[in-house]
Design a protein around this motif. Sequence first.
Motif, short mmCIF file in Angstrom:
data_model
loop_
_atom_site.label_atom_id
_atom_site.label_comp_id
_atom_site.label_asym_id
_atom_site.label_seq_id
_atom_site.Cartn_x
_atom_site.Cartn_y
_atom_site.Cartn_z
N ASP A 1 89.36 39.30 -24.49
CA ASP A 1 89.12 38.91 -23.10
C ASP A 1 89.20 37.39 -22.92
OD1 ASP A 1 88.68 41.55 -22.50
OD2 ASP A 1 86.49 41.40 -22.59
N HIS B 1 88.97 51.20 -17.60
CA HIS B 1 90.11 50.61 -18.32
C HIS B 1 89.60 49.85 -19.52
CE1 HIS B 1 92.84 51.35 -14.90
NE2 HIS B 1 91.81 51.06 -14.17
N SER C 1 89.56 42.45 -8.65
CA SER C 1 89.64 43.27 -9.86
C SER C 1 89.65 44.74 -9.47
CB SER C 1 88.42 42.98 -10.73
OG SER C 1 88.32 43.93 -11.76
N GLN C 2 90.25 45.57 -10.33
CA GLN C 2 90.17 47.02 -10.10
C GLN C 2 88.78 47.54 -10.45
OE1 GLN C 2 93.26 49.07 -12.45
NE2 GLN C 2 94.17 47.04 -12.68
N SER C 3 87.97 46.71 -11.13
CA SER C 3 86.70 47.21 -11.64
C SER C 3 85.64 46.10 -11.61
CB SER C 3 86.89 47.71 -13.07
OG SER C 3 87.44 46.66 -13.87
N ASP D 1 83.20 47.59 -19.30
CA ASP D 1 84.40 48.40 -19.57
C ASP D 1 84.51 49.59 -18.61
OD1 ASP D 1 85.20 46.75 -21.63
OD2 ASP D 1 84.07 47.88 -23.14
N THR D 2 83.39 50.17 -18.27
CA THR D 2 83.40 51.33 -17.38
C THR D 2 82.26 51.16 -16.37
OG1 THR D 2 84.08 52.61 -19.31
CG2 THR D 2 83.50 53.86 -17.35
N ALA E 1 90.62 49.28 -22.40
CA ALA E 1 91.53 48.53 -23.26
C ALA E 1 92.10 47.30 -22.56
CB ALA E 1 92.66 49.44 -23.69
N ARG E 2 92.01 47.24 -21.24
CA ARG E 2 92.63 46.13 -20.51
C ARG E 2 91.84 44.84 -20.77
NH1 ARG E 2 91.26 44.49 -15.34
NH2 ARG E 2 90.07 46.36 -14.89
N PRO E 3 92.51 43.73 -21.13
CA PRO E 3 91.75 42.48 -21.31
C PRO E 3 91.12 42.06 -19.99
CG PRO E 3 94.00 42.26 -22.14
CD PRO E 3 93.95 43.54 -21.38
N ARG E 4 89.88 41.63 -20.08
CA ARG E 4 89.12 41.29 -18.86
C ARG E 4 88.97 39.78 -18.74
NH1 ARG E 4 87.17 46.52 -16.92
NH2 ARG E 4 88.28 47.80 -18.40
N ASP F 1 86.85 40.02 -13.54
CA ASP F 1 86.48 41.43 -13.68
C ASP F 1 84.97 41.63 -13.78
OD1 ASP F 1 89.19 42.68 -13.89
OD2 ASP F 1 89.33 41.23 -15.52
#
Length: 296
Positions: free
Chosen positions: A40, A11, A141-143, A247-248, A13-16, A96
């Motif tokens: 972020d 994700h 967090s999802q990541s 980010d990834t 683009a999602r602010p972390r 995150d």
Amino acid sequence: MPESIPHPTSHPARPRVIVVSGGTDGMGRALALARLERGDTVIVLGSSPAKGQRLLADAGKIGATDRIDLIQVDLSSVARARAAIRDIAARHERIDALTLFANRQAPKRTVTGEGLEQTFTLYYLSRYLLSHGLSPQLGRSQSGVIVNVAGVGMTKGQIHWDDLQLEHGYGMVTAQLQAGRANDLLGVAFAAQPHNPIRYVLYHPGFTKSGDLSPLPAAMRASIRAAARLSARPIAESIASIHEFIDTPPAAPLTAIDRDKPVPLTIETLDPANAERLSEATRTLLAFIEREHEPG
Ligand SMILES: NC(=O)c1ccc[n+]([C@@H]2O[C@H](COP(=O)([O-])OP(=O)(O)OC[C@H]3O[C@@H](n4cnc5c(N)ncnc54)[C@H](OP(=O)(O)O)[C@@H]3O)[C@@H](O)[C@H]2O)c1
């Protein structure tokens, strides 16, 4: 054209929400400001009030005052590191990424108020405490990812199992190398936990144009500066891959990268039995510190 299904950990683009331990100087500071520029929220830990104020001023210049949370803390104290973790947890439900940079050279053996050798405590133990202490927030967090910036891939140095506090034969390099190898093992043990959704990345940035040399003797400072002019990497280059890890995050529980090259997880410095042994020794040490210095 069929719609692509996003990878659950991807994700960009999602602010972390990102914690930067050692974010008031060097690579950590550069990462903190770069992430603020991307939108972020950044929680920065560092001990120097002057460096902290300078960072806040720079965050203000990019309009990010409301997205930076500066925690002034001496991370060579277990009790203060734990208090900082409690502060972060109280203010941020989800994190995150946890990025770990804090370190300082100690030419002479220095013992903290809790009776621990400073380099072991700051460079290794604070990273152990933050990694485990912020796991609940990272798990939301999802990541969730932890990036431990040290020296993975180096095989120099060792864990002095019978003398972790280096009471005998202390040397600045010996202490740095021991803590570096301890961080390697921290990553291995962390990633081996069952049902653990958080990715762990051990990252060696290589010789970089950063590093607070003020604790070092003048001659040593001059020779490191001369060498850095010739062969050190610019800070932006050294931290580029950290943006990618955030980010990834990698799919594997543990990833080790020395500059741009993957480090095989089979090398001796990443031995799982040693990782478990150090975890056990660390738990015992922390329980002792808690009994002696954090009564009640
Ligand atoms: N630079 C290199 O060539 C190189 C090469 C390989 C690996 N590395 C590793 O990369 C990491 C970052 O290096 P760097 O060059 O960016 O270091 P740096 O510029 O010296 O920054 C170190 C950070 O740690 C913080 N820190 C130091 N003592 C602290 C304490 N007691 N409590 C809380 N924070 C403390 C400093 O902030 P305050 O002064 O505000 O406390 C600063 O923010 C280190 O782990 C280093 O070993 C660096």
